[in-house]
Design an enzyme around this catalytic site. Structure first.
Site, PDB file in Angstrom:
ATOM      1  CG  HIS A  59      45.210  48.158  31.030  1.00  0.00           C
ATOM      2  ND1 HIS A  59      46.349  47.641  30.475  1.00  0.00           N
ATOM      3  CD2 HIS A  59      44.329  48.321  30.026  1.00  0.00           C
ATOM      4  CE1 HIS A  59      46.158  47.506  29.174  1.00  0.00           C
ATOM      5  NE2 HIS A  59      44.939  47.908  28.877  1.00  0.00           N
ATOM      6  CG  ASP A  96      36.640  49.490  27.905  1.00  0.00           C
ATOM      7  OD1 ASP A  96      36.434  49.788  26.725  1.00  0.00           O
ATOM      8  OD2 ASP A  96      37.310  48.503  28.252  1.00  0.00           O
TER       9      ASP A  96
HETATM   10  N1  COA Z   1      37.993  46.534  40.469  1.00  0.00           N
HETATM   11  C1  COA Z   1      38.422  46.141  41.702  1.00  0.00           C
HETATM   12  N2  COA Z   1      39.649  45.612  41.914  1.00  0.00           N
HETATM   13  C2  COA Z   1      40.451  45.481  40.839  1.00  0.00           C
HETATM   14  C3  COA Z   1      40.071  45.874  39.551  1.00  0.00           C
HETATM   15  C4  COA Z   1      38.783  46.414  39.384  1.00  0.00           C
HETATM   16  N3  COA Z   1      38.349  46.800  38.168  1.00  0.00           N
HETATM   17  N4  COA Z   1      41.085  45.629  38.687  1.00  0.00           N
HETATM   18  C5  COA Z   1      42.077  45.099  39.412  1.00  0.00           C
HETATM   19  N5  COA Z   1      41.690  45.005  40.701  1.00  0.00           N
HETATM   20  C6  COA Z   1      42.495  44.473  41.797  1.00  0.00           C
HETATM   21  C7  COA Z   1      42.516  42.966  41.722  1.00  0.00           C
HETATM   22  O1  COA Z   1      41.434  42.398  42.432  1.00  0.00           O
HETATM   23  C8  COA Z   1      43.844  42.634  42.325  1.00  0.00           C
HETATM   24  O2  COA Z   1      43.713  42.722  43.720  1.00  0.00           O
HETATM   25  P1  COA Z   1      44.485  41.677  44.671  1.00  0.00           P
HETATM   26  O3  COA Z   1      45.948  41.883  44.386  1.00  0.00           O
HETATM   27  O4  COA Z   1      44.054  42.075  46.043  1.00  0.00           O
HETATM   28  O5  COA Z   1      43.998  40.320  44.255  1.00  0.00           O
HETATM   29  C9  COA Z   1      44.742  43.794  41.896  1.00  0.00           C
HETATM   30  O6  COA Z   1      43.853  44.883  41.611  1.00  0.00           O
HETATM   31  C10 COA Z   1      45.570  43.475  40.657  1.00  0.00           C
HETATM   32  O7  COA Z   1      44.697  43.130  39.580  1.00  0.00           O
HETATM   33  P2  COA Z   1      44.872  41.846  38.665  1.00  0.00           P
HETATM   34  O8  COA Z   1      43.601  41.048  38.713  1.00  0.00           O
HETATM   35  O9  COA Z   1      46.152  41.152  38.969  1.00  0.00           O
HETATM   36  O10 COA Z   1      45.002  42.512  37.260  1.00  0.00           O
HETATM   37  P3  COA Z   1      44.974  41.742  35.869  1.00  0.00           P
HETATM   38  O11 COA Z   1      46.077  42.330  35.090  1.00  0.00           O
HETATM   39  O12 COA Z   1      44.953  40.255  36.015  1.00  0.00           O
HETATM   40  O13 COA Z   1      43.543  42.147  35.295  1.00  0.00           O
HETATM   41  C11 COA Z   1      41.844  43.424  34.312  1.00  0.00           C
HETATM   42  C12 COA Z   1      43.357  43.266  34.525  1.00  0.00           C
HETATM   43  C13 COA Z   1      41.619  44.510  33.282  1.00  0.00           C
HETATM   44  C14 COA Z   1      41.249  42.101  33.802  1.00  0.00           C
HETATM   45  C15 COA Z   1      41.175  43.798  35.639  1.00  0.00           C
HETATM   46  O14 COA Z   1      41.729  45.021  36.082  1.00  0.00           O
HETATM   47  C16 COA Z   1      39.670  43.893  35.528  1.00  0.00           C
HETATM   48  O15 COA Z   1      38.984  42.879  35.617  1.00  0.00           O
HETATM   49  N6  COA Z   1      39.117  45.124  35.334  1.00  0.00           N
HETATM   50  C17 COA Z   1      37.684  45.308  35.183  1.00  0.00           C
HETATM   51  C18 COA Z   1      37.248  45.001  33.751  1.00  0.00           C
HETATM   52  C19 COA Z   1      37.696  46.043  32.768  1.00  0.00           C
HETATM   53  O16 COA Z   1      37.526  47.236  32.973  1.00  0.00           O
HETATM   54  N7  COA Z   1      38.252  45.561  31.656  1.00  0.00           N
HETATM   55  C20 COA Z   1      38.730  46.422  30.578  1.00  0.00           C
HETATM   56  C21 COA Z   1      40.212  46.317  30.464  1.00  0.00           C
HETATM   57  S1  COA Z   1      40.868  47.484  29.323  1.00  0.00           S
END
Ligand code: COA
Length: 379
Positions: A265, A316
């Site tokens: 998140h 979710d």
């Molecule tokens: N699966 C695997 N790795 C994940 C992850 C996931 N669902 N969510 C975050 N990470 C990892 C990222 O790859 C990143 O790793 P890194 O530092 O080695 O590159 C780290 O955790 C930090 O995540 P980041 O991408 O900076 O978080 P964000 O704030 O930009 O993105 C989301 C947040 C929600 C977009 C992201 O967690 C995601 O894509 N989740 C899956 C989709 C989802 O469930 N969305 C509903 C949100 S309520």
């Protein structure tokens, strides 16, 4: 000073940027908590109906019994959609995604609305009530049309939740199922400046009307990084299929550095405030249905993600299997999110409209320096 050091700090994804003030809800990531109008969301889930929470979001206070009765009556009275919209919905491609159907239906209702051009607060509020009432009718009609079924007329005697089930299935489920559904609607109703809500505020800031703001918000919600994740979670659980292979499946995701849907998140980094409540009700649905497969796979994935990656599930993750256990087809999950989040989106439309300034950030240009335009035959 080099060209590079002149570059302003760019907050990619607007991470950590406060874009405005708001009185609607508050996320406290340090305590994994969320309040609507000062009330903890888990307390609202246990003590209130979705309609009471919708009223709270739109008025800043919980309703009295009389105010709730009037709110319910007004919503129930406006559920029917026009014959023209029914015709349009019947013409939608049957293999289209229901999120595209509801986005188009909301846009169409903007064309039909008697107060379409009026962006006064009073008119926006009346239009929001019409949207709240009619969105379930559109979602269910499009869903049924895609299966070759006739739409079901809304019944004004039904609560919001009962109405949704009746419109989709032609019957109202047992109270435990209705309660779990209501809880999911309350948890999905509002969540500060998330991508779709901010989209609604941005469109509103231009002076555009609420149907335009909500159409754009639905488009933003569909993405798998946002609301579309509840559907992706269930596809993932079904792909795994058996708790025995859940660990191995997850390891292959790690090996491919792939995202695991329903985890992570932008704001919560040590747990999503809404997950424990939704998980409790998803577990209840597993008991009602007598099938713990999805909850068992979920438990293994959540444990492994925490141990190996220190990443927590988001709302979710339990909402996906809860809706599946309630009997909904997977493509309806994100449209259900729309039926709930219209309340939060509309609250933000009202708040943005009440103290508006056009939202217009800057971009830092990194393309070619200014240059002469070459003639066509010289390119
Ligand atoms: N699966 C695997 N790795 C994940 C992850 C996931 N669902 N969510 C975050 N990470 C990892 C990222 O790859 C990143 O790793 P890194 O530092 O080695 O590159 C780290 O955790 C930090 O995540 P980041 O991408 O900076 O978080 P964000 O704030 O930009 O993105 C989301 C947040 C929600 C977009 C992201 O967690 C995601 O894509 N989740 C899956 C989709 C989802 O469930 N969305 C509903 C949100 S309520």
């Amino acid at each position: 000073m080099s060209e590079k050091s002149n570059t302003p700090e760019i907050k990619k994804g607007l991470v950590g940027v406060y874009a405005d003030v708001s009185t609607i809800s508050k996320v406290m990531p340090e305590t994994n908590s969320l309040t609507y109008g000062g009330y903890a969301v888990q307390d609202l889930c246990e003590s209130c109906s979705f309609e009471e929470v919708a009223y709270l979001l739109w008025h800043g206070e919980l309703p009295t019994a009389a105010q709730l009765e009037a709110f319910r009556r007004e919503e129930a009275a406006q559920r029917a959609i026009s014959p023209a919209l029914h015709r349009v919905i019947r013409e939608f491609p049957h293999d289209g995604h229901p999120m595209d159907a509801i986005r188009t239906a909301v846009s169409f209702m903007g064309l039909e609305d008697p107060e379409a051009g009026d962006v006064s607060d009073a008119a926006q509020r009346r239009k929001a009530m019409r949207l709240l009432a009619k969105i379930p009718t559109c979602i269910a009609a499009a869903h049924r049309a895609s299966k070759g079924l006739e739409p079901i007329e809304p019944n004004p005697a039904h609560s919001f939740g009962e109405n949704f089930f009746n419109l989709v299935f032609g019957k109202v489920p047992q109270p435990e199922v209705l309660k779990a559904f209501d809880v999911s609607l309350i948890l999905y109703a509002e969540h500060t400046f998330n991508a779709s809500t901010y989209t609604a505020r941005l469109v509103t800031s231009t002076g555009a009307d609420i149907h335009g703001a909500i159409t754009a918000a639905i488009a933003a919600l569909k993405g798998p990084l946002h609301g579309g994740a509840n559907e992706a979670v269930m596809h993932m659980l079904k792909e795994i299929g058996d708790p025995k292979i859940a660990r191995e499946w997850l390891q292959s995701r790690f090996d491919h550095k792939a995202l695991v849907m329903g985890f992570g998140h932008r704001v919560y980094k040590s747990g999503d405030s809404r997950v424990p409540t939704m998980r409790k009700y998803a577990e209840k649905m597993a008991e009602v249905v007598g099938d713990r497969t999805w909850m068992e796979i979920s438990r293994i994935l959540a444990d492994e993600m925490l141990t190996k990656k220190n990443i927590h599930p988001n709302l979710d993750f339990p909402a996906g299997p809860a809706y599946y256990l309630m009997g909904f087809d997977i493509p309806l999950f994100t449209p259900i999110f729309v039926a709930s989040r219209i309340t939060g989106w509309a609250a933000h439309v009202f708040e943005q409209g009440a103290d508006n300034r056009l939202i217009r950030p800057l971009s830092w240009y990194t393309g070619p320096e200014q240059r002469p335009v070459p003639a066509l035959d010289a390119r």
